[in-house]
Design a protein around this motif. Sequence first.
Motif, short mmCIF file in Angstrom:
data_model
loop_
_atom_site.label_atom_id
_atom_site.label_comp_id
_atom_site.label_asym_id
_atom_site.label_seq_id
_atom_site.Cartn_x
_atom_site.Cartn_y
_atom_site.Cartn_z
N ALA A 196 0.71 -1.13 0.11
CA ALA A 196 -0.03 -0.04 0.17
C ALA A 196 0.78 1.22 -0.07
N SER A 197 1.84 1.30 0.80
CA SER A 197 2.74 2.38 0.89
C SER A 197 3.60 2.91 -0.47
N LEU A 198 3.50 1.64 -1.36
CA LEU A 198 4.16 1.82 -2.76
C LEU A 198 3.17 2.07 -3.75
N ASN A 199 1.87 2.05 -3.29
CA ASN A 199 0.70 2.16 -4.47
C ASN A 199 0.87 0.94 -5.25
N ALA A 200 1.39 -0.17 -4.73
CA ALA A 200 1.63 -1.44 -5.74
C ALA A 200 0.86 -2.47 -5.48
N SER A 201 0.72 -3.48 -6.08
CA SER A 201 0.06 -4.69 -5.98
C SER A 201 0.93 -5.78 -5.72
N LEU A 202 0.71 -6.94 -4.92
CA LEU A 202 1.49 -7.96 -4.87
C LEU A 202 1.10 -9.08 -5.90
N THR A 203 -0.10 -8.68 -6.70
CA THR A 203 -0.37 -9.68 -7.76
C THR A 203 -0.80 -8.97 -8.78
N HIS A 204 -0.60 -9.56 -10.03
CA HIS A 204 -1.10 -8.99 -11.21
C HIS A 204 -1.69 -10.17 -12.26
N ARG A 205 -2.93 -9.71 -12.72
CA ARG A 205 -3.35 -11.03 -13.68
C ARG A 205 -2.22 -11.49 -14.69
N ASP A 206 -1.69 -10.44 -15.13
CA ASP A 206 -0.57 -10.97 -16.34
C ASP A 206 0.80 -11.20 -15.90
N HIS A 207 1.22 -10.57 -14.80
CA HIS A 207 2.61 -10.91 -14.30
C HIS A 207 2.92 -11.57 -13.08
N ALA A 208 2.14 -11.78 -12.31
CA ALA A 208 2.35 -12.17 -10.90
C ALA A 208 1.08 -13.05 -10.19
N GLN A 209 0.86 -14.12 -10.69
CA GLN A 209 -0.46 -14.76 -10.47
C GLN A 209 -0.37 -15.42 -9.18
N GLU A 258 -5.72 0.26 -11.55
CA GLU A 258 -6.29 1.59 -11.06
C GLU A 258 -5.42 2.69 -10.67
N VAL A 259 -4.39 2.34 -9.92
CA VAL A 259 -3.26 3.31 -9.83
C VAL A 259 -2.82 3.92 -11.02
N ALA A 260 -2.54 2.92 -12.02
CA ALA A 260 -2.10 3.42 -13.10
C ALA A 260 -3.02 4.47 -13.96
N ALA A 261 -4.11 4.03 -13.98
CA ALA A 261 -5.20 4.95 -14.51
C ALA A 261 -5.05 6.36 -13.76
N CYS A 262 -4.99 6.34 -12.51
CA CYS A 262 -5.06 7.72 -11.95
C CYS A 262 -3.70 8.43 -12.24
N ARG A 263 -2.74 7.93 -12.32
CA ARG A 263 -1.60 8.62 -12.58
C ARG A 263 -1.45 8.97 -13.91
N GLU A 264 -1.73 8.06 -14.78
CA GLU A 264 -1.81 8.93 -16.49
C GLU A 264 -2.82 9.94 -16.56
N ALA A 265 -3.90 10.16 -15.52
CA ALA A 265 -4.79 11.39 -15.62
C ALA A 265 -4.41 12.43 -14.73
N GLY A 266 -3.15 12.43 -14.21
CA GLY A 266 -2.72 13.22 -13.22
C GLY A 266 -3.49 13.40 -11.84
N VAL A 267 -4.28 12.41 -11.50
CA VAL A 267 -4.98 12.13 -10.18
C VAL A 267 -4.54 11.55 -8.94
N PRO A 268 -4.33 12.38 -8.02
CA PRO A 268 -3.48 11.87 -6.68
C PRO A 268 -4.22 10.49 -6.42
N VAL A 269 -3.43 9.55 -5.98
CA VAL A 269 -4.12 8.19 -5.50
C VAL A 269 -3.26 7.71 -4.51
N ARG A 270 -3.92 7.10 -3.44
CA ARG A 270 -3.06 6.54 -2.18
C ARG A 270 -3.73 5.03 -2.30
N VAL A 271 -3.27 4.31 -1.25
CA VAL A 271 -3.95 2.82 -0.93
C VAL A 271 -3.88 2.78 0.49
N VAL A 272 -4.96 2.47 0.99
CA VAL A 272 -5.16 1.86 2.51
C VAL A 272 -5.21 0.44 2.47
#
Lengths: 226, 226
Positions: free
Chosen positions: A125-138, B100-114
């Motif tokens: 969450a702190s990296l705005n990242a996922s631990l999984t991705h349907r194409d890259h990390a299943q 969803e994070v990538a879509a926000c970044r491309e549009a210049g929208v601030p995004v955070r994850v909890v």
Amino acid sequence: GPGEVVIVGAGPGDPELLTLKAMRELQAADVIVYDRLVTPAILELARREARRVHVGKEGHGASCRQDDINALIVDLALAGERVVRLKGGDPAIFGRTGEEVAACREAGVPVRVVPGITTASAAAASLNASLTHRDHAQRVQFITAHDRHGDLPESLNLAALADPLATTVVYMGRRTASKLATRMVESGLPSDTPVVAISNVSRDDQDSVHSTIGNVARGIDLPEDG
Amino acid sequence: GPGEVVIVGAGPGDPELLTLKAMRELQAADVIVYDRLVTPAILELARREARRVHVGKEGHGASCRQDDINALIVDLALAGERVVRLKGGDPAIFGRTGEEVAACREAGVPVRVVPGITTASAAAASLNASLTHRDHAQRVQFITAHDRHGDLPESLNLAALADPLATTVVYMGRRTASKLATRMVESGLPSDTPVVAISNVSRDDQDSVHSTIGNVARGIDLPEDG
């Protein structure tokens, strides 16, 4: 009558990452038995009258006195206390919860578990990242890089760890990071596989280093001791 | 000015398993965009004035319209709204948060994850169980048993899944359980390996069946459709 033991996950450190349920348990406790990994700001959320007992356990490190902790929580509950056993992260993940539950059951002490945010979730969450991705990390896998002596465990499944389609989260990985990375590269993980090393996840002093598994194997790009 | 998007983990269903941080975000939202997996009791915790938008996404199922969801949250934020994108479980684990994070970044929208309590943690807690044990399960791995068509994914790492020293948690596993179990046994996992199949984790109607991987492969001991 006997009290009870509630094993509660405190999350990685930020008090805001406690669950509502964990918060309620802290506010109902007579005694809180907590680890080194629990922050002072979390302990401040507990009922003022609750006794705090620091058992100084360091995850899978060499200083564990698990038998003593088991005996302590059981004895407190048998004396009628409502015991919160407060652990960093999630009790189900590298928390030795099974041993504490077994000790309570053997003694006839009621025991429950309240889950917590595991460090992997908070780090992602702190990296705005996922631990999984349907194409890259299943697949996502969690290991600890410490055995009971603080060394890299002997029995690692290196084929599973070298899979480029999995995300691997290494708990307590600092001391053995270079050795583990070397084994992963030797087992076929491409040396340009991205790595993020994060310390003090969710705390004010969180720090992270972006690198590759090849560089970590060479002993560079490791976070400093916190 | 632009609003923002906060991607929030709602946990597995019990509102008590929300974090304090998630609760605060719900109470500060202008709009809440939520999945099928989020329970009504959780939505009730949001600010009364917040608009609720159900996007009906079913995890990795066939009904996903991920591009539409991306466009919706971006457009709302660009219109100045404080958007909470509320997901079941933890956003980092099988939640398509990266897109969803990538879509926000491309549009210049601030995004955070909890982060949120992932279903595996809550399931283990409800069983008073650990997902790891220093002697028996030194690795825990999460997979989903649904590809984008609802079938068992083709690219499973069966060697990793057949490791008797790992705990495997299968998300969205009901439909393909028997097929997956068959592959795991064929790949060498002992057929008496214990399995717990759990549905509606942390909810009032949670149900669980204790079995073995061999029996699940034979199509018995599966939970009924919830």
